[in-house]
Design a protein around this motif. Structure first.
Motif, PDB file in Angstrom:
ATOM      1  N   ASP A 114      47.244  40.340  40.963  1.00 37.84           N
ATOM      2  CA  ASP A 114      48.609  39.890  40.655  1.00 37.84           C
ATOM      3  C   ASP A 114      49.629  40.292  41.707  1.00 37.84           C
ATOM      4  O   ASP A 114      50.771  39.842  41.670  1.00 37.84           O
ATOM      5  N   ASP A 115      49.213  41.123  42.688  1.00 37.28           N
ATOM      6  CA  ASP A 115      50.106  41.462  43.795  1.00 37.28           C
ATOM      7  C   ASP A 115      49.768  40.683  45.062  1.00 37.28           C
ATOM      8  O   ASP A 115      50.351  40.918  46.120  1.00 37.28           O
ATOM      9  N   GLY A 116      48.789  39.765  44.988  1.00 32.15           N
ATOM     10  CA  GLY A 116      48.420  38.938  46.128  1.00 32.15           C
ATOM     11  C   GLY A 116      47.288  39.473  46.971  1.00 32.15           C
ATOM     12  O   GLY A 116      46.840  38.797  47.906  1.00 32.15           O
ATOM     13  N   SER A 117      46.778  40.651  46.669  1.00 29.31           N
ATOM     14  CA  SER A 117      45.686  41.226  47.451  1.00 29.31           C
ATOM     15  C   SER A 117      44.341  40.680  46.975  1.00 29.31           C
ATOM     16  O   SER A 117      44.175  40.301  45.814  1.00 29.31           O
ATOM     17  N   ALA A 118      43.366  40.665  47.891  1.00 30.36           N
ATOM     18  CA  ALA A 118      42.041  40.134  47.577  1.00 30.36           C
ATOM     19  C   ALA A 118      41.204  41.191  46.866  1.00 30.36           C
ATOM     20  O   ALA A 118      41.084  42.322  47.347  1.00 30.36           O
ATOM     21  N   PRO A 119      40.591  40.861  45.723  1.00 31.99           N
ATOM     22  CA  PRO A 119      39.716  41.812  45.046  1.00 31.99           C
ATOM     23  C   PRO A 119      38.397  41.961  45.790  1.00 31.99           C
ATOM     24  O   PRO A 119      37.950  41.027  46.469  1.00 31.99           O
ATOM     25  N   PRO A 120      37.739  43.102  45.672  1.00 32.76           N
ATOM     26  CA  PRO A 120      36.511  43.335  46.451  1.00 32.76           C
ATOM     27  C   PRO A 120      35.321  42.495  46.015  1.00 32.76           C
ATOM     28  O   PRO A 120      34.341  42.398  46.754  1.00 32.76           O
ATOM     29  N   ASP A 121      35.368  41.887  44.822  1.00 31.59           N
ATOM     30  CA  ASP A 121      34.225  41.085  44.360  1.00 31.59           C
ATOM     31  C   ASP A 121      34.371  39.601  44.662  1.00 31.59           C
ATOM     32  O   ASP A 121      33.602  38.781  44.150  1.00 31.59           O
ATOM     33  N   ASN A 122      35.337  39.211  45.494  1.00 30.09           N
ATOM     34  CA  ASN A 122      35.412  37.817  45.923  1.00 30.09           C
ATOM     35  C   ASN A 122      34.172  37.450  46.736  1.00 30.09           C
ATOM     36  O   ASN A 122      33.584  38.305  47.408  1.00 30.09           O
ATOM     37  N   VAL A 125      54.376  26.789  38.287  1.00 34.11           N
ATOM     38  CA  VAL A 125      54.962  27.998  37.699  1.00 34.11           C
ATOM     39  C   VAL A 125      53.985  28.540  36.666  1.00 34.11           C
ATOM     40  O   VAL A 125      53.333  27.777  35.947  1.00 34.11           O
ATOM     41  N   ALA A 126      53.857  29.862  36.603  1.00 35.22           N
ATOM     42  CA  ALA A 126      52.956  30.519  35.655  1.00 35.22           C
ATOM     43  C   ALA A 126      53.543  31.862  35.273  1.00 35.22           C
ATOM     44  O   ALA A 126      54.289  32.479  36.045  1.00 35.22           O
ATOM     45  N   LEU A 127      53.177  32.334  34.092  1.00 35.29           N
ATOM     46  CA  LEU A 127      53.632  33.630  33.609  1.00 35.29           C
ATOM     47  C   LEU A 127      52.529  34.663  33.794  1.00 35.29           C
ATOM     48  O   LEU A 127      51.343  34.366  33.635  1.00 35.29           O
ATOM     49  N   HIS A 128      52.925  35.872  34.113  1.00 32.45           N
ATOM     50  CA  HIS A 128      51.976  36.976  34.182  1.00 32.45           C
ATOM     51  C   HIS A 128      51.334  37.164  32.810  1.00 32.45           C
ATOM     52  O   HIS A 128      51.984  36.957  31.775  1.00 32.45           O
ATOM     53  N   PRO A 129      50.047  37.531  32.743  1.00 36.30           N
ATOM     54  CA  PRO A 129      49.409  37.743  31.430  1.00 36.30           C
ATOM     55  C   PRO A 129      50.140  38.748  30.543  1.00 36.30           C
ATOM     56  O   PRO A 129      50.040  38.664  29.315  1.00 36.30           O
ATOM     57  N   ARG A 130      50.884  39.660  31.153  1.00 37.29           N
ATOM     58  CA  ARG A 130      51.677  40.620  30.371  1.00 37.29           C
ATOM     59  C   ARG A 130      53.169  40.309  30.503  1.00 37.29           C
ATOM     60  O   ARG A 130      53.999  41.232  30.554  1.00 37.29           O
TER      61      ARG A 130
END
Length: 404
Positions: free
Chosen positions: A216-224, A120-125
Motif C-alpha cells: 500500500d506504500d508502492g513498494s514491491a513485495p518480496p514474493d512477486n 479511484v480505490a479505497l484502502h482496505p482499512r
C-alpha cells in the motif's frame, strides 16, 4: 413508454470468429475524413424501461448529471460516492446529489490523449485511515505523461498528505496512458498499465503494458514473481497487456480479472495468474486499424489465452460481477461497459456475460444500446442495484433497478 427488446448475443468459439471485412482506416484517413458515428441525442430525463432476455423488465434511472467525462466511482462507507472526472476533478455524490465543489488537493493532471484522472480505490482499512488511492497521468518533461498511482487522506472535502507512490515510465505520444487499480484479498494493490506503445508490453524493464503488484506504500513485495530476476522490474506481476480498462477481484473466487482493449477487434477478458505473459503485441485476435492482422495466429504456446474475446471490438471499459438479490436471474453474471462497437461512435452499451461453473462462456446480452452512451464504468452498489458512468461531455450516473 413501450418496452424495447434487447438482443442476446450467442456464444461463439474463438477459433471460428469471423472478422468483418469493412473497418474504418483510422491512421491514414482520420485527418481527412470525419469520424464514423451514429447520431447521439442528448440523454433524456428518464427513467427508461427496457426488456431483457433473462431478468426481463428493468428501469434505468438518472441519479445525477453534470459530470465531465467521469471515469470511475467508489462507494464510501456512508453510502456516498467518489467519482473521478478525466479532466482532473474528484467529485462526491451524497444521496443522489452532486456536490458542486470538487474535492481539493489533487495534483496537476495531464489530460491529453487517453490519460487524465482515472481510477479511484479505497484502502482496505479506509474506515480507520481515510486513505484514497487514485491513478492519473503525471506530466513530465517534453510534454510526456506517466501513468501514476497516488494516495491521499480524505478529510471532509479535502485530500491531504497527497503523494505519488508509483510512477511508471513515460513514452512519446498520447496512447497507453490508462491505468486501473484494485486491492486484492491479499491487501496488495494491483495496477494495470497501458501498453499500446511499440513493444513496451514485452519489455521487462518497463512498467507499461503490465499488471503490477505493490504494497500500500508502492513498494514491491518480496514474493512477486520476477523479484531477483535480472532485467525485470520487481513490481511486475504479469506482462503482455495492451490497454486494461477493467480490473477486478472476482467476489466468489478471489481471482484477479482484467479486460483490455484490442486494436480493431480482439477486446478480451483474462484471468490473471502471477508471472504469466498475456501476449500483446506478439499475438492478438484483432487487426491493426488499417486492416492487416496483428498476428497470423491469435494464440501461441506459452502465452495466456483470453476467456472472452470480442470481434468486432466493443471498446471494453469497467467490469463487475453481480452478486446481489435485486436481479436474481443475473447472479454471477459479469457486466462490462462498452464505449463503441465496431469502430463506430454512438454505439456504446452495457454487456452481460453468462458463464458456467467452469468459467466457460455460455451467452452474452447487449443492454442499453438505445441510449447511445459510452459506458465507462459499472459497479454494484451496496443497495444491490447496478451503477453506471457515461463517458460523455455531459456525463451521468445511472442506476439500473427492477421495473415494478
Amino acid at each position: 413508454m413501450p418496452f424495447m427488446t434487447l438482443t442476446a448475443l450467442g456464444r461463439r468459439s474463438p477459433a471460428r470468429f469471423a472478422i468483418p471485412a469493412l473497418f474504418v482506416t483510422l491512421f491514414s484517413t482520420q485527418a481527412q475524413e470525419p469520424p464514423v458515428s451514429l447520431p447521439v441525442p442528448p440523454l433524456g430525463p428518464g427513467p427508461f424501461v427496457f426488456d431483457t432476455a433473462e431478468q426481463h423488465k428493468i428501469r434505468v434511472a438518472i441519479v445525477t448529471k453534470g459530470l465531465a467525462h467521469p471515469w470511475s466511482l467508489v462507494f464510501l462507507p456512508d453510502g456516498s460516492m467518489l467519482v473521478t472526472e478525466r479532466p482532473g476533478r474528484l467529485r462526491i455524490i451524497r444521496n443522489g446529489v452532486l456536490d458542486p465543489k470538487p474535492i481539493s488537493g489533487l495534483p496537476n493532471v495531464r489530460t491529453k490523449g487517453n490519460g487524465g484522472l482515472m481510477d479511484v480505490a479505497l484502502h482496505p482499512r479506509f474506515a480507520e485511515n481515510h486513505l484514497v488511492y487514485f491513478t492519473y497521468t503525471k506530466p513530465v518533461e517534453n510534454e510526456r505523461g506517466a501513468p501514476t498511482v497516488a494516495r491521499g487522506r480524505l478529510e471532509g472535502g479535502v485530500l491531504t498528505d497527497v503523494r505519488d507512490i508509483l510512477v511508471t515510465d513515460s513514452r512519446e505520444g498520447n496512447s497507453g496512458l490508462s491505468a486501473r487499480i484494485v486491492f486484492g484479498r491479499d491487501r496488495m494493490l494491483y495496477m494495470a498499465t497501458g501498453g499500446n506503445v511499440e513493444k513496451v508490453a514485452q519489455e521487462p524493464g518497463s512498467l507499461r503494458g503490465k499488471i503490477l503488484r505493490v504494497r500500500d506504500d508502492g513498494s514491491a513485495p518480496p514474493d512477486n514473481p520476477f523479484v531477483g530476476r535480472a532485467g525485470y522490474r520487481p513490481e511486475i506481476y504479469t506482462l503482455g497487456h495492451r490497454n486494461s480498462l477493467g480490473l477486478m477481484v472476482h467476489p466468489e473466487t478471489g481471482a484477479l480479472w482484467n479486460n483490455e482493449n484490442g486494436p480493431n477487434g480482439g477486446d478480451e477478458i483474462n484471468i490473471i495468474l502471477p508471472g504469466r505473459n498475456y501476449g500483446w503485441p506478439i499475438v492478438s485476435f484483432g487487426r491493426d486499424y488499417a486492416g492487416p492482422r496483428v498476428s497470423e495466429h491469435p494464440t501461441r504456446e506459452g502465452l495466456e489465452s483470453p476467456i472472452v474475446v470480442w470481434i468486432p471490438s466493443i471498446a471494453v471499459a469497467g467490469m463487475t460481477v453481480y452478486t446481489g438479490d435485486r436481479f436474481p436471474k443475473w447472479k454471477g453474471n459479469v457486466f462490462v461497459g462498452s464505449m463503441r462497437t465496431g469502430e463506430i461512435a454512438g454505439t456504446g452499451h452495457l454487456e452481460r456475460i453468462v458463464f458456467n461453473d467452469k468459467t466457460e462462456e455460455l451467452r452474452r446480452e447487449s443492454l442499453l444500446g438505445e441510449l447511445r452512451q459510452r459506458i465507462r464504468d459499472v459497479h454494484q452498489g451496496p443497495d444491490g442495484y447496478l451503477y453506471l458512468l457515461t463517458d460523455e461531455d455531459e456525463g451521468a450516473l445511472l442506476r439500473i433497478e427492477p421495473a415494478q
